[in-house]
Motif scaffolding. Structure first.
Motif, PDB file in Angstrom:
ATOM      1  N   THR A 229     -39.049  15.128  -1.711  1.00 40.57           N
ATOM      2  CA  THR A 229     -37.876  14.267  -1.846  1.00 40.57           C
ATOM      3  C   THR A 229     -36.679  15.058  -2.338  1.00 40.57           C
ATOM      4  O   THR A 229     -35.553  14.901  -1.843  1.00 40.57           O
ATOM      5  N   LEU A 230     -36.913  15.940  -3.311  1.00 39.25           N
ATOM      6  CA  LEU A 230     -35.838  16.754  -3.878  1.00 39.25           C
ATOM      7  C   LEU A 230     -35.236  17.668  -2.813  1.00 39.25           C
ATOM      8  O   LEU A 230     -34.005  17.773  -2.684  1.00 39.25           O
TER       9      LEU A 230
ATOM     10  N   PHE B 167     -31.497  17.312  -1.165  1.00 38.82           N
ATOM     11  CA  PHE B 167     -30.571  18.449  -1.272  1.00 38.82           C
ATOM     12  C   PHE B 167     -30.031  18.825   0.103  1.00 38.82           C
ATOM     13  O   PHE B 167     -28.825  19.037   0.274  1.00 38.82           O
ATOM     14  N   THR B 168     -30.923  18.892   1.089  1.00 44.93           N
ATOM     15  CA  THR B 168     -30.517  19.301   2.442  1.00 44.93           C
ATOM     16  C   THR B 168     -29.562  18.292   3.062  1.00 44.93           C
ATOM     17  O   THR B 168     -28.516  18.653   3.618  1.00 44.93           O
TER      18      THR B 168
ATOM     19  N   MET C 159     -45.455   8.294   1.944  1.00 44.84           N
ATOM     20  CA  MET C 159     -44.058   8.631   1.613  1.00 44.84           C
ATOM     21  C   MET C 159     -43.997  10.014   0.980  1.00 44.84           C
ATOM     22  O   MET C 159     -45.011  10.567   0.560  1.00 44.84           O
ATOM     23  N   LEU C 160     -42.840  10.572   0.912  1.00 41.89           N
ATOM     24  CA  LEU C 160     -42.672  11.915   0.396  1.00 41.89           C
ATOM     25  C   LEU C 160     -42.958  11.989  -1.098  1.00 41.89           C
ATOM     26  O   LEU C 160     -42.723  11.042  -1.843  1.00 41.89           O
ATOM     27  N   GLY C 161     -43.463  13.158  -1.534  1.00 40.97           N
ATOM     28  CA  GLY C 161     -43.662  13.384  -2.949  1.00 40.97           C
ATOM     29  C   GLY C 161     -42.375  13.822  -3.608  1.00 40.97           C
ATOM     30  O   GLY C 161     -41.326  13.948  -2.953  1.00 40.97           O
TER      31      GLY C 161
ATOM     32  N   MET D 150     -34.496   8.165  -8.160  1.00 37.76           N
ATOM     33  CA  MET D 150     -33.659   8.972  -9.052  1.00 37.76           C
ATOM     34  C   MET D 150     -33.761  10.456  -8.700  1.00 37.76           C
ATOM     35  O   MET D 150     -32.772  11.193  -8.771  1.00 37.76           O
ATOM     36  N   ILE D 151     -34.955  10.893  -8.308  1.00 38.11           N
ATOM     37  CA  ILE D 151     -35.140  12.287  -7.883  1.00 38.11           C
ATOM     38  C   ILE D 151     -34.314  12.569  -6.629  1.00 38.11           C
ATOM     39  O   ILE D 151     -33.731  13.643  -6.472  1.00 38.11           O
ATOM     40  N   PHE D 152     -34.248  11.583  -5.731  1.00 40.20           N
ATOM     41  CA  PHE D 152     -33.416  11.721  -4.537  1.00 40.20           C
ATOM     42  C   PHE D 152     -31.965  11.958  -4.934  1.00 40.20           C
ATOM     43  O   PHE D 152     -31.287  12.827  -4.371  1.00 40.20           O
TER      44      PHE D 152
END
Length: 205
Positions: free
Chosen positions: A7-8, A12-13, A1-3, A147-149
């Motif tokens: 993920t951030l 954002f994109t 999975m993404l780090g 939460m970072i997402f």
């Protein structure tokens, strides 16, 4: 999975593709900015984010356990929705505009951000398909990544609406209509490509 960083950036994109799309929240930002200045943008975004906090908590508390049993289905729905929203964004980018003829502005930009979000069917369709699938995917790796997402997603909202309100407050549009349509078209293409990749992972994973 993404780090965390990946993920951030991804959040954002993808968040930017939604923020850029014409809709009631953008209209509220434009109308209020013309009367109250650049600070309207972040205030509208804050109201929008408050509505999404509630949705995020509902996903974490109400859907996490159920989705764990149907991971492939959730991923398939999310991937398909990404492609469909991407195609719709591509189509809409041909005629999209940031202009509005309405002169009314909601007195409280925080309330405007929240109300225009929850009253918009696109908001619920997006979160019930794309948003929930992506949040749940990150949640399987831990609450922190989920939460970072959300932080990345809100970064797109605050960045775009602040850009719009600041531009209008200075009496000029920093982003021409032609470039706005091109940017929206690129966002649509990204959604289609990422959706296809995500959908492929759902079937092979």
């Amino acid at each position: 999975m993404l780090g965390a960083i990946e993920t951030l950036i991804l959040a954002f994109t993808i968040g930017l593709t939604g923020a850029l799309a014409p809709g009631p929240t953008l209209v509220a930002t434009i109308n209020s900015s013309l009367q109250r200045g650049w600070t309207v943008g972040p205030k509208v975004a804050a109201g929008h984010a408050l509505a999404e906090v509630v949705v995020f908590l509902l996903i974490v508390v109400g859907l996490a356990a159920l989705a764990e049993e149907h991971t492939a289905i959730v991923a398939a729905v999310g991937g398909t929705a990404l492609i469909l929203f991407g195609l719709l964004t591509l189509k809409g980018s041909r005629t999209a505009t940031m202009k509005t003829s309405s002169k009314d502005a909601t007195s409280n930009p925080y309330i405007a951000g929240a109300l225009t979000s929850v009253a918009n069917p696109y908001f619920w369709i997006w979160w019930l398909s794309i948003g929930s699938a992506l949040v749940l995917a990150e949640l399987r790796e831990g609450l922190i990544l989920a939460m970072i997402f959300m932080i990345g997603h809100w970064g797109a909202d605050f960045g775009w609406y602040t850009f719009v309100s600041t531009s209008l407050d200075r009496g000029r549009t920093l982003l021409s209509e032609e470039n706005y349509r091109r940017t929206l078209g690129l966002c649509g293409a990204f959604l289609v490509i990422f959706g296809a990749s995500y959908l492929s992972g759902a079937w092979t994973g």
